[in-house]
Motif scaffolding. Structure first.
Motif, mmCIF file in Angstrom:
data_model
loop_
_atom_site.group_PDB
_atom_site.id
_atom_site.type_symbol
_atom_site.label_atom_id
_atom_site.label_comp_id
_atom_site.label_asym_id
_atom_site.label_seq_id
_atom_site.Cartn_x
_atom_site.Cartn_y
_atom_site.Cartn_z
ATOM 1 N N ASN A 89 0.813 -1.213 0.000
ATOM 2 C CA ASN A 89 0.000 0.000 0.000
ATOM 3 C C ASN A 89 0.850 1.269 0.000
ATOM 4 N N ALA A 90 1.919 1.275 0.796
ATOM 5 C CA ALA A 90 2.723 2.491 0.920
ATOM 6 C C ALA A 90 3.461 2.819 -0.367
ATOM 7 N N TYR A 91 4.195 1.864 -0.897
ATOM 8 C CA TYR A 91 5.027 2.182 -2.060
ATOM 9 C C TYR A 91 4.226 2.287 -3.349
ATOM 10 N N SER A 92 3.051 1.687 -3.408
ATOM 11 C CA SER A 92 2.204 1.935 -4.575
ATOM 12 C C SER A 92 1.738 3.391 -4.568
ATOM 13 N N ASP A 93 1.400 3.928 -3.396
ATOM 14 C CA ASP A 93 1.080 5.356 -3.300
ATOM 15 C C ASP A 93 2.268 6.208 -3.739
ATOM 16 N N GLU A 94 3.447 5.840 -3.246
ATOM 17 C CA GLU A 94 4.632 6.652 -3.499
ATOM 18 C C GLU A 94 5.047 6.647 -4.965
ATOM 19 N N LEU A 95 5.048 5.492 -5.583
ATOM 20 C CA LEU A 95 5.518 5.450 -6.975
ATOM 21 C C LEU A 95 4.485 6.044 -7.937
ATOM 22 N N GLY A 142 2.946 21.463 -3.117
ATOM 23 C CA GLY A 142 2.388 22.186 -1.975
ATOM 24 C C GLY A 142 0.900 21.998 -1.761
ATOM 25 N N ASP A 143 0.206 21.323 -2.693
ATOM 26 C CA ASP A 143 -1.218 21.046 -2.517
ATOM 27 C C ASP A 143 -1.397 20.116 -1.315
ATOM 28 N N THR A 144 -2.611 20.071 -0.771
ATOM 29 C CA THR A 144 -2.887 19.213 0.384
ATOM 30 C C THR A 144 -3.055 17.763 -0.050
ATOM 31 N N VAL A 145 -2.346 16.869 0.612
ATOM 32 C CA VAL A 145 -2.462 15.438 0.330
ATOM 33 C C VAL A 145 -3.835 14.953 0.782
ATOM 34 N N ARG A 146 -4.530 14.255 -0.107
ATOM 35 C CA ARG A 146 -5.878 13.755 0.172
ATOM 36 C C ARG A 146 -5.850 12.237 0.399
ATOM 37 N N GLN A 201 0.327 10.719 4.779
ATOM 38 C CA GLN A 201 0.580 12.162 4.927
ATOM 39 C C GLN A 201 -0.686 12.990 4.722
ATOM 40 N N THR A 202 -1.842 12.404 4.934
ATOM 41 C CA THR A 202 -3.111 13.101 4.726
ATOM 42 C C THR A 202 -3.147 14.442 5.458
ATOM 43 N N GLY A 203 -3.527 15.489 4.714
ATOM 44 C CA GLY A 203 -3.638 16.813 5.307
ATOM 45 C C GLY A 203 -2.366 17.626 5.272
ATOM 46 N N LYS A 204 -1.255 17.009 4.930
ATOM 47 C CA LYS A 204 0.021 17.717 4.870
ATOM 48 C C LYS A 204 0.262 18.224 3.441
ATOM 49 N N PRO A 205 1.152 19.189 3.265
ATOM 50 C CA PRO A 205 1.424 19.685 1.914
ATOM 51 C C PRO A 205 2.244 18.697 1.091
ATOM 52 N N CYS A 206 1.897 18.557 -0.165
ATOM 53 C CA CYS A 206 2.684 17.737 -1.085
ATOM 54 C C CYS A 206 4.081 18.339 -1.196
ATOM 55 N N SER A 229 -8.309 -0.371 4.598
ATOM 56 C CA SER A 229 -7.092 0.328 4.189
ATOM 57 C C SER A 229 -7.468 1.696 3.628
ATOM 58 N N SER A 230 -6.461 2.445 3.207
ATOM 59 C CA SER A 230 -6.693 3.745 2.585
ATOM 60 C C SER A 230 -5.539 4.035 1.643
ATOM 61 N N LEU A 231 -5.761 4.969 0.743
ATOM 62 C CA LEU A 231 -4.683 5.417 -0.130
ATOM 63 C C LEU A 231 -4.567 6.926 -0.021
ATOM 64 N N GLN A 232 -3.387 7.432 -0.294
ATOM 65 C CA GLN A 232 -3.158 8.873 -0.255
ATOM 66 C C GLN A 232 -2.579 9.317 -1.600
ATOM 67 N N TYR A 233 -2.888 10.546 -1.977
ATOM 68 C CA TYR A 233 -2.468 11.066 -3.276
ATOM 69 C C TYR A 233 -2.492 12.589 -3.244
ATOM 70 N N CYS A 234 -1.868 13.189 -4.251
ATOM 71 C CA CYS A 234 -1.900 14.636 -4.403
ATOM 72 C C CYS A 234 -2.771 14.990 -5.595
ATOM 73 N N PRO A 235 -3.858 15.733 -5.407
ATOM 74 C CA PRO A 235 -4.736 16.080 -6.533
ATOM 75 C C PRO A 235 -4.012 16.832 -7.649
ATOM 76 N N THR A 236 -3.189 17.808 -7.295
ATOM 77 C CA THR A 236 -2.512 18.589 -8.322
ATOM 78 C C THR A 236 -1.546 17.732 -9.136
ATOM 79 N N CYS A 237 -0.767 16.911 -8.470
ATOM 80 C CA CYS A 237 0.236 16.101 -9.161
ATOM 81 C C CYS A 237 -0.373 14.924 -9.921
ATOM 82 N N GLN A 238 -1.495 14.374 -9.409
ATOM 83 C CA GLN A 238 -1.939 13.082 -9.923
ATOM 84 C C GLN A 238 -3.305 13.066 -10.599
ATOM 85 N N THR A 239 -4.192 13.976 -10.260
ATOM 86 C CA THR A 239 -5.562 13.863 -10.781
ATOM 87 C C THR A 239 -6.067 15.153 -11.414
#
Length: 290
Positions: free
Chosen positions: A178-184, A254-258, A245-250, A265-275
């Protein structure tokens, strides 16, 4: 959960500590953790450690041709002891110790598991392939045989499945959780919900994902190399860009990690960078708001 980089670092640490050493005995404290009965656990007593290897997220201690294969699951870990207690660990719901490996000089290591949900698994076998989870593993993403062509075929075979789930499936790709799939996926600037087939059909996207897999995992292994087991968790946490890192800046934009939450489980991502700046639907939160 320990994933490929942490397990690889554990292997390196254990090789240094165990290679050429004799196992005096293995004490089992959590009887449900041992999944095999032939050979018995006692077959390891008096053996010499010939090597330590990794198969995906599985640790493999080879002792005179008998393999102790361990899957640390979500909350398992290994703790080194310069001197083990004289009294073997006792079965207890309050103790985190699942098993203890005692060496010939009374040093050793504890296999531990935090929490109440016990999933750590141990197998005593003559061939690691006898462990069902090992036998079913897909290719290792850091192996030379894991080429971009291999990744392309994996994604084509997955069809419309979401890429996040494909990368986490151990029978498809070994070692990524889960962690490294989010990261990569963050490094690749790719939505976790992007269909696998669409990536395979876009040469630039395919190359980007392949590069992210190799670089993110490779860098994590390099950072972890040489660290003792006690230092690995801290190293991993300090280098995560979006996972947990939910709620912290990417750290990139610098966007907020969602976060998107699921049942277990859960996943985390950056809207600006990824979506493209669009938040992904969080089904659990949607239900709460109705």
């Amino acid at each position: 959960m320990p994933e490929l980089p942490e397990v690889e670092a554990l292997v390196q640490d254990l090789r240094r500590r165990l290679d050429g050493r004799a196992i005096a005995r293995v004490d089992l404290a959590a009887f449900a953790a041992l999944k095999t009965y032939d050979p018995p656990l006692s077959a390891l007593h008096g053996t010499m450690v010939d090597g330590v290897e990794r198969h995906g997220k599985f640790l493999d201690i080879d002792a005179s041709g008998i393999h102790l294969v361990v899957h640390l699951a979500r909350a398992g870990w290994i703790r080194w002891r310069d001197e083990v207690p004289k009294t073997p660990p006792r079965p207890s719901n309050k103790s985190p110790i699942a098993a203890r490996i005692v060496l010939d000089d009374d040093s050793g290591l504890d296999l531990t598991e935090a929490g109440t949900k016990k999933s750590l698994a141990m197998y005593v076998v003559t061939d690691p392939a006898q462990v069902p989870g090992v036998e079913r593993l897909g290719p290792d993403p850091l192996d030379d045989a894991f080429t971009i062509e291999v990744l392309e075929q994996i994604l084509r075979d997955a069809g419309r499945a979401q890429v996040k789930g494909v990368l986490r499936q151990q029978s498809i790709v070994a070692g990524i959780g889960n962690a490294y799939s989010d990261e990569l996926l963050h490094a690749a600037k790719m939505s976790p919900f992007k269909p696998a087939l669409s990536i395979a059909e876009e040469p630039e996207a395919l190359q980007t994902l392949y590069t992210a897999i190799r670089e993110v995992l490779g860098a994590a292994v390099e950072r972890s190399s040489g660290l003792a087991a006690a230092d690995l968790k801290g190293e991993k946490k300090s280098n995560l860009a979006v996972h947990a890192q939910t709620g912290k800046p990417c750290p990139v934009c610098g966007d907020t990690v969602r976060e998107v939450s699921f049942a277990d489980s859960s996943l985390q991502y950056c809207p600006t960078c990824q979506t493209g700046g669009k938040p992904l639907a969080d089904r659990r939160m949607s239900r709460l708001l109705k």
